[in-house]
Design a protein around this motif. Structure first.
Motif, mmCIF file in Angstrom:
data_model
loop_
_atom_site.group_PDB
_atom_site.id
_atom_site.type_symbol
_atom_site.label_atom_id
_atom_site.label_comp_id
_atom_site.label_asym_id
_atom_site.label_seq_id
_atom_site.Cartn_x
_atom_site.Cartn_y
_atom_site.Cartn_z
ATOM 1 N N UNK A 262 -24.663 21.099 21.796
ATOM 2 C CA UNK A 262 -24.671 19.069 21.772
ATOM 3 C C UNK A 262 -23.791 19.244 20.800
ATOM 4 N N UNK A 263 -23.027 19.735 19.943
ATOM 5 C CA UNK A 263 -21.946 19.780 19.319
ATOM 6 C C UNK A 263 -20.644 20.362 20.075
ATOM 7 N N UNK A 264 -19.810 20.769 18.749
ATOM 8 C CA UNK A 264 -18.501 21.078 19.858
ATOM 9 C C UNK A 264 -18.036 22.195 20.651
ATOM 10 N N UNK B 217 -4.932 19.814 25.665
ATOM 11 C CA UNK B 217 -6.059 19.451 24.456
ATOM 12 C C UNK B 217 -7.061 17.586 25.112
ATOM 13 N N UNK B 218 -7.657 18.172 24.138
ATOM 14 C CA UNK B 218 -9.173 17.193 24.194
ATOM 15 C C UNK B 218 -8.920 16.411 24.524
ATOM 16 N N UNK C 1 -12.707 24.852 30.926
ATOM 17 C CA UNK C 1 -12.390 24.700 31.964
ATOM 18 C C UNK C 1 -12.544 23.164 32.396
ATOM 19 N N UNK C 2 -11.651 21.930 32.893
ATOM 20 C CA UNK C 2 -11.921 20.645 32.621
ATOM 21 C C UNK C 2 -12.834 19.895 33.488
ATOM 22 N N UNK C 3 -13.356 20.642 34.245
ATOM 23 C CA UNK C 3 -15.002 20.468 35.327
ATOM 24 C C UNK C 3 -15.714 19.747 34.284
ATOM 25 N N UNK C 4 -15.729 20.854 32.517
ATOM 26 C CA UNK C 4 -16.615 20.788 32.042
ATOM 27 C C UNK C 4 -16.825 19.531 30.923
ATOM 28 N N UNK D 264 -16.801 13.378 32.641
ATOM 29 C CA UNK D 264 -16.123 12.180 32.344
ATOM 30 C C UNK D 264 -16.120 12.277 30.851
ATOM 31 N N UNK D 265 -17.007 13.186 30.167
ATOM 32 C CA UNK D 265 -17.141 12.783 28.745
ATOM 33 C C UNK D 265 -17.755 14.209 27.670
ATOM 34 N N UNK D 266 -17.270 14.466 27.010
ATOM 35 C CA UNK D 266 -17.957 15.871 26.265
ATOM 36 C C UNK D 266 -17.772 15.531 24.315
ATOM 37 N N UNK D 267 -18.854 16.319 24.042
ATOM 38 C CA UNK D 267 -18.403 16.313 22.945
ATOM 39 C C UNK D 267 -17.866 17.461 22.133
#
Length: 813
Positions: free
Chosen positions: A78-80, A230-231, A206-209, A212-215
């Motif tokens: 759940x972190x980076x 970059x993110x 990869x982009x799909x991971x 729409x949102x990610x940590x």
């Protein structure tokens, strides 16, 4: 390893990227030593940690790359980043050897991340290199982890390894989400990865991971064309160019490996409205897990036309039984009848017996679908009995009349199934033509009373096709059906049937019955209608009309028009009509009729002379008797027999001796008539005379001519004698049904007790017609005493006509 972009692990989109080198303060703070030449420090500390001999070969580098690849597909914490620790290792970059941070998986650190997790991650670093870390430790505080404070306290006794410790700690702890790491006494300010000058293998996602949102904040994002961004750039594109980002995510669906396609497909629902047209091609992907994932993604879109088309097409090619069933169930949930019926088709073909039986019955809920019609028709030959029966039920519910009627003639369909169809067709609610088809099949396939009832039902249908259908049975191979057809036509009482009966009478084994049926129909009409029928287009109908007028005219005296009609018929150019008129003249019985008849005994046609002779039997004058005696010498045996019958009718024995001589005539019809007459003319009823005559009749029952046998039986029945019963018994078991029937009639007529057991044995005859006659004979013979035997027969009797007759006899007694 040359530091360039490398595709690894079957095209899953995970790669190793060029190293990044930065200069950092590698000495403890406060010692006055600022930035130093990084390579020298790295080599010195590497040698201290690992020894110079620890150089990695090119092969080793690829192993490390595989580790990164594996990491690239594990679940993110759940972190980076992921559940890894970074290890300072010596690697080869091109032809040069250098130090780099290499991620190593730590499975027990997976799951939700908190301060405790980060501290454990540092502890893993310390345990991996105790000679480097000494008693160094990490303390983490704060929540959420992205806002936590992380401090690493380096054991001062191991200060010489601070560069290694700081590098490994920064990369590892930030991997778990902390924004930066403090190193009291060893760095003036908190450090981030940007402050670490050591080359490192970093997480590539990869982009799909990440949409729409990610940590994830530290990874490089892999675009479908291989570009690394970059993110933050992805986040910006998501805000400003969302459709283009979604395009990029969907582009991963064309990846060469099933794993990537499956993983991408699973996340498409998070992007907003599904692009169903881009998902349905996955339903025919080579990999079954991809196909199943695509189907699960489409859940909830069972009424989307594109989804339905795609699943429907895929189902036809699906080789995996479980997935095919899920596709069928998907279609079954649709509100579109074109598609939801497919689930029933699938269960019928691929389901177990119970599912198939239920599915075939469910098809009754889809009307106006030719696929359903075709499936039901095909299922009539299904070897699973319950399925075939279900097809019958559904076809009935859908009123598929034409298909059911056609099925009746399909011999590939089980006989029981066809009979079930026929019985459904006979329902009162159906059209007359449909009911006729059902009853026709029953009449053809059933025996005895079942066939007779069916024929009566057809005859009761008030249209010409029904009448003609019954008439077809007049030529049936079955005697019982021919008789049933005649009875049905008599019940219908339509003069239109007379022509068919008369046309077949000459060549039919039941000719006499057919003539009788035709007559009964005609004589049941009003006298006015009968007279009108003498002008019918059919000569056969005219003939029967002329014959019937006499009986009806006798019932309605004073009908001069009827007498005039038959008198005119006596001069008709058609011999059959003249013969019929002669019979009616005998019924009329007037002097005028007798005068006309007297002239007809000389008609050139034998048929006319025969009818005239029989008609003269109605008159008692001597002149008529003389005429009849003269006819005993007629050249035609039918005329001679008629003359004998007429004298017997008059009980005129003036020619008894001549008639007795006819007992040995070559013609059976003459012998038969002579037997009847001689019995009537017996001079007395003395025992010797009776015994002698019974012996004569007993010999006649063995005559080759059936007409003689029947006549002998009839005459034996006139004697209440044990000898008569004994002689009749010889024919109770005859192969000829007509003879068995005549024998039973004769036994009842004797009234003798010895006849009872013979009649009772016939209650079990193989033919319903004979059993019925036995019931009648037994009732006639012993009256109410027959109740017990009839009730017992009622329990075993299956023929409906016989059962009805038994019931009527029980009521009568």
């Amino acid at each position: 390893m040359d530091g360039t972009y490398n595709e690894l692990n079957s095209g899953r989109g995970v790669a190793v990227y060029p190293f990044r080198q930065r200069v950092v303060n590698s000495e403890p703070a406060g010692e006055g030593n600022q930035a130093i030449e990084i390579e020298k420090s790295m080599r010195r500390q590497q040698e201290a940690v690992m020894g110079v001999s620890g150089t990695f070969s090119r092969a080793t580098v690829f192993v490390l790359a595989a580790v990164v690849t594996t990491f690239g597909v594990v679940s993110l914490a759940s972190g980076e980043g992921g559940n890894v620790r970074y290890s300072w290792e010596q690697v080869s970059v091109g032809d040069d050897a250098t130090s780099a941070l290499v991620p190593l998986a730590e499975g027990d650190l997976s799951g939700d991340v908190d301060a405790r997790t980060v501290e454990q991650a540092f502890e893993h670093l310390r345990r991996a290199r105790p000679d480097t870390y000494g008693n160094s430790y990490a303390s983490v505080s704060g929540d959420p982890i992205e806002e936590a404070t992380a401090e690493v306290h380096i054991d001062s006794n191991y200060a010489q390894f601070s560069t290694v410790i700081k590098a490994e700690a920064v990369y590892t702890l930030t991997e778990y989400g902390v924004p930066e790491v403090k190193f009291p006494d060893f760095a003036d300010e908190p450090l981030t990865r940007a402050d670490v000058a050591i080359p490192a293998y970093t997480l590539t996602v990869p982009l799909w991971r990440v949409v729409p949102s990610s940590q994830v904040t530290t990874a490089q994002i892999l675009m479908p064309d291989g570009e690394l961004v970059s993110v933050s750039e992805v986040e910006q594109r998501w805000q400003n160019q969302r459709d283009e980002v979604i395009d990029d995510v969907y582009a991963f669906l064309s990846a060469g490996d099933a794993y990537t396609v499956q993983e991408v497909a699973q996340r498409l629902g998070d992007l907003g409205d599904l692009r169903i047209a881009e998902i349905t091609p996955l339903l025919i992907h080579d990999d079954d897990t991809v196909r199943e994932t695509a189907l699960s993604v489409l859940e909830g879109n069972e009424d989307d036309a594109t989804a339905l088309d795609g699943v429907y097409a895929a189902l036809d090619e699906e080789s995996d039984a479980g997935l095919a069933r899920k596709m069928a169930e998907f279609l079954g949930r649709s509100g579109d009848d074109e598609f939801n019926v497919v689930e029933q088709f699938y269960l019928l073909e691929e389901g177990d017996d119970d599912e198939a039986a239920e599915a075939i019955r469910e098809l009754a809920n889809w009307d106006d679908d030719q696929r359903v019609v075709d499936t039901l028709v095909e299922s009539l030959v299904d070897e699973r009995e319950d399925v075939a029966e279900g097809a019958v039920e559904s076809m009935d519910a859908l009123a598929l009349d034409d298909e059911r009627i056609e099925a009746l003639d399909d011999e590939e369909i089980n006989a029981a199934i066809r009979m079930a169809i026929a019985e459904d067709l006979t329902d009162d609610a159906n059209e007359e033509r449909v009911r006729m088809a059902g009853f026709t099949h029953i009449a053809h396939q059933r025996e005895g009373g079942y066939a007779n009832q069916a024929l009566r039902e057809i005859a009761a249908l008030q249209f010409d096709d029904a009448r003609q259908r019954v008439e077809e049975f007049l030529e049936d191979d079955s005697r019982q059906r021919r008789h049933g057809a005649m009875e049905a036509l008599m019940e219908r009482n339509d003069v239109e049937s007379i022509d068919a009966l008369m046309a077949l009478a000459d060549d039919s084994p039941d000719g006499d019955r057919m003539l009788h049926a035709a007559y009964e129909i005609m004589v049941s009409q009003s006298l006015d209608d009968i007279i009108d029928q003498t002008d019918a287009d059919s000569t056969s109908v005219q003939e029967v009309a002329y014959r019937a007028i006499g009986e009806r005219a006798a019932e309605e005296p004073g009908r001069d028009d009827a007498v005039e009609t038959v008198e005119q018929g006596a001069d008709h150019q058609n011999a059959s009509i003249r013969a019929a008129s002669a019979e009616s003249l005998g019924e009329v019985g007037t002097d005028e009729a007798l005068e006309v008849l007297s002239g007809m005994t000389n008609d050139q046609d034998a048929q006319v002379r025969r009818s005239a002779a029989l008609a003269l039997g109605q008159f008692s004058g001597d002149d008529e008797a003389d005429t009849l005696v003269d006819l005993l010498d007629d050249a035609d045996p039918q005329v001679v027999a008629a003359a004998i019958d007429a004298l017997e009718m008059r009980e005129d024995d003036r020619a008894a001796s001549r008639i007795e001589d006819k007992l040995n005539d070559d013609e059976g019809v003459i012998r038969a008539s002579a037997l009847r007459a001689v019995t009537t003319f017996l001079p007395d009823r003395e025992e010797a005379t009776v015994s002698s005559h019974i012996n004569t009749l007993g010999g006649a029952i063995r005559d080759d001519a059936t007409v003689v046998q029947k006549s002998a039986l009839e005459q034996l029945g006139r004697f209440e004698e044990s000898m008569a019963v004994t002689n009749i018994a010889n024919l109770v078991g005859s192969d000829n049904t007509d003879i068995r029937l005549a024998a039973l009639e004769a036994l009842a007529a004797t009234g003798h007790d010895d006849a009872r057991s013979l009649i009772e044995s016939a209650l079990n005859d193989s033919e319903a017609e004979v059993r019925r006659q036995a019931v009648e004979a037994l009732t006639e013979l012993i009256g109410s005493e027959a109740r017990q035997e009839l009730e017992a027969r009622m329990e075993d009797e299956e023929d409906p006509d016989v059962r009805d007759f038994i019931q009527s006899q029980l009521q009568s007694i």
